[in-house]
Design a protein around this motif. Structure first.
Motif, PDB file in Angstrom:
ATOM      1  N   ILE A 130       7.664  10.830   1.371  1.00 16.82           N
ATOM      2  CA  ILE A 130       7.670  12.281   1.171  1.00 16.82           C
ATOM      3  C   ILE A 130       8.756  12.667   0.173  1.00 16.82           C
ATOM      4  O   ILE A 130       8.537  13.492  -0.714  1.00 16.82           O
ATOM      5  CB  ILE A 130       7.856  13.019   2.518  1.00 16.82           C
ATOM      6  N   GLY A 131       9.931  12.046   0.306  1.00 21.06           N
ATOM      7  CA  GLY A 131      10.999  12.321  -0.646  1.00 21.06           C
ATOM      8  C   GLY A 131      10.621  11.928  -2.059  1.00 21.06           C
ATOM      9  O   GLY A 131      10.887  12.661  -3.018  1.00 21.06           O
ATOM     10  N   GLU A 132       9.955  10.797  -2.207  1.00 24.27           N
ATOM     11  CA  GLU A 132       9.513  10.353  -3.526  1.00 24.27           C
ATOM     12  C   GLU A 132       8.468  11.303  -4.104  1.00 24.27           C
ATOM     13  O   GLU A 132       8.520  11.663  -5.275  1.00 24.27           O
ATOM     14  CB  GLU A 132       8.930   8.932  -3.425  1.00 24.27           C
ATOM     15  N   ILE A 133       7.519  11.724  -3.272  1.00 28.24           N
ATOM     16  CA  ILE A 133       6.473  12.651  -3.738  1.00 28.24           C
ATOM     17  C   ILE A 133       7.077  13.979  -4.152  1.00 28.24           C
ATOM     18  O   ILE A 133       6.759  14.540  -5.194  1.00 28.24           O
ATOM     19  CB  ILE A 133       5.392  12.832  -2.661  1.00 28.24           C
ATOM     20  N   LYS A 134       8.021  14.501  -3.350  1.00 27.71           N
ATOM     21  CA  LYS A 134       8.676  15.758  -3.695  1.00 27.71           C
ATOM     22  C   LYS A 134       9.470  15.612  -4.980  1.00 27.71           C
ATOM     23  O   LYS A 134       9.460  16.505  -5.834  1.00 27.71           O
ATOM     24  CB  LYS A 134       9.609  16.198  -2.561  1.00 27.71           C
TER      25      LYS A 134
END
Length: 139
Positions: A130-134
């Motif tokens: 999720i952090g990477e996608i954000k």
């Protein structure tokens, strides 16, 4: 068509926004499937270990129970040297019930503190995804 970016030639691909969204959707679905597989595998592994541990605890409890019965009989016989047999058996029984009550209260307290089993690696992996996608969405 060739464009020069940062001094290096590159080839521009004509990919539509719809195709890019489709690719992103496919990649996201694959990522979700992989994370679910990781969580399922991790929980299965933990379940097997918990089952083996529970079996070993059960065996230890059975042996300890036999030992406790022998200890109780020894206590009754030892007290019977100075008291009537019925009184020594009653005293040993009362002590055993008091110990059982204390253990039951301690067990209840520990069950209250127990956290539900969680697939920790999968949760951490999802958080990282999720952090990477954000991070990529903000670019």
């Amino acid at each position: 068509m060739t464009y020069i970016t940062d001094g290096r030639p590159s080839r521009r691909t004509d990919t539509s926004v719809g195709e890019l969204v489709g690719q992103a959707t496919e990649q996201l679905a694959a990522l979700v499937r992989q994370e679910l597989l990781l969580a399922r595998t991790e929980l299965a592994e933990k379940g097997k270990r918990a089952g083996r541990g529970g079996g070993l605890y059960g065996a230890a409890g059975a042996v300890a129970h036999v030992g406790l019965m022998a200890l109780a009989a020894t206590g009754v016989v030892a007290l019977a040297l100075v008291l009537p047999l019925w009184a020594s058996a009653l005293i040993v029984t009362a002590v055993l019930f008091a110990v059982a009550g204390g253990l039951a209260l301690a067990g209840r307290k520990e069950f209250g503190r127990a956290a539900p089993p969680m697939p920790e690696r999968a949760v951490e992996s999802v958080k990282a995804d999720i952090g990477e996608i954000k991070g990529r969405a903000e670019r």
